[in-house]
Design a protein around this motif. Structure first.
Motif, PDB file in Angstrom:
ATOM      1  N   TYR A  41       0.833  -1.203   0.000  1.00  0.00           N
ATOM      2  CA  TYR A  41       0.000   0.000   0.000  1.00  0.00           C
ATOM      3  C   TYR A  41       0.872   1.260   0.000  1.00  0.00           C
ATOM      4  N   GLY A  45       1.109   3.989  -3.031  1.00  0.00           N
ATOM      5  CA  GLY A  45       0.742   5.371  -2.748  1.00  0.00           C
ATOM      6  C   GLY A  45       1.913   6.323  -2.628  1.00  0.00           C
ATOM      7  N   PHE A  49       2.257   9.981  -1.086  1.00  0.00           N
ATOM      8  CA  PHE A  49       2.801   9.963   0.271  1.00  0.00           C
ATOM      9  C   PHE A  49       4.105  10.733   0.415  1.00  0.00           C
ATOM     10  N   GLU A  52       3.859  14.133   1.828  1.00  0.00           N
ATOM     11  CA  GLU A  52       3.278  14.282   3.156  1.00  0.00           C
ATOM     12  C   GLU A  52       4.305  13.908   4.225  1.00  0.00           C
ATOM     13  N   ALA A  56       1.118  12.044   8.723  1.00  0.00           N
ATOM     14  CA  ALA A  56      -0.006  11.979   7.783  1.00  0.00           C
ATOM     15  C   ALA A  56      -0.054  10.617   7.097  1.00  0.00           C
ATOM     16  N   VAL A  57       1.099  10.103   6.703  1.00  0.00           N
ATOM     17  CA  VAL A  57       1.145   8.783   6.070  1.00  0.00           C
ATOM     18  C   VAL A  57       0.701   7.718   7.070  1.00  0.00           C
ATOM     19  N   TYR A  59      -1.364   8.030   9.601  1.00  0.00           N
ATOM     20  CA  TYR A  59      -2.809   8.078   9.788  1.00  0.00           C
ATOM     21  C   TYR A  59      -3.545   7.523   8.574  1.00  0.00           C
ATOM     22  N   ASP A  60      -3.009   7.712   7.384  1.00  0.00           N
ATOM     23  CA  ASP A  60      -3.608   7.119   6.191  1.00  0.00           C
ATOM     24  C   ASP A  60      -3.485   5.598   6.242  1.00  0.00           C
ATOM     25  N   ASN A  62      -3.242   3.820   8.941  1.00  0.00           N
ATOM     26  CA  ASN A  62      -4.160   3.387   9.992  1.00  0.00           C
ATOM     27  C   ASN A  62      -5.590   3.276   9.439  1.00  0.00           C
ATOM     28  N   ASP A  63      -6.013   4.261   8.654  1.00  0.00           N
ATOM     29  CA  ASP A  63      -7.340   4.201   8.018  1.00  0.00           C
ATOM     30  C   ASP A  63      -7.437   3.012   7.059  1.00  0.00           C
ATOM     31  N   TYR A  64      -6.385   2.793   6.293  1.00  0.00           N
ATOM     32  CA  TYR A  64      -6.324   1.656   5.374  1.00  0.00           C
ATOM     33  C   TYR A  64      -6.505   0.346   6.135  1.00  0.00           C
ATOM     34  N   ARG A  67     -10.077  -0.137   7.172  1.00  0.00           N
ATOM     35  CA  ARG A  67     -10.907  -0.555   6.028  1.00  0.00           C
ATOM     36  C   ARG A  67     -10.681  -2.030   5.672  1.00  0.00           C
TER      37      ARG A  67
END
Length: 76
Positions: A41, A45, A49, A52, A56-57, A59-60, A62-64, A67
């Motif tokens: 991932y 990305g 990424f 950033e 920020a990466v 937290y992205d 973590n969201d991934y 999901r």
């Protein structure tokens, strides 16, 4: 530094950040990242990424993971 080296460097930084934030050994983070293909991932990305900061990466990522079905039990 080649783009491939930059990707590996970012993957390492994010794994270390996850280890720090989740208070888990790096080996456990590696297993989680492998199970959920976080390294792939980050590689896919990287084009976005790399603009950033690590927070920020993270937290992205973590969201991934959320999901993908990752839950706190996976940290045990």
């Amino acid at each position: 530094m080649s783009e491939r080296m930059q990707i590996v460097f970012m993957q390492t930084r994010i794994a270390r950040l996850a280890s720090e934030k989740w208070n888990l050994p790096i080996g456990k983070i590696g297993a989680i990242f492998k199970k959920y293909d976080v390294f792939g991932y980050i590689e896919k990305g990287f084009g976005i990424f790399h603009c950033e900061g690590d927070e920020a990466v993270f937290y992205d990522v973590n969201d991934y993971l959320t999901r993908k079905g990752f839950v706190d039990n996976d940290k045990a």
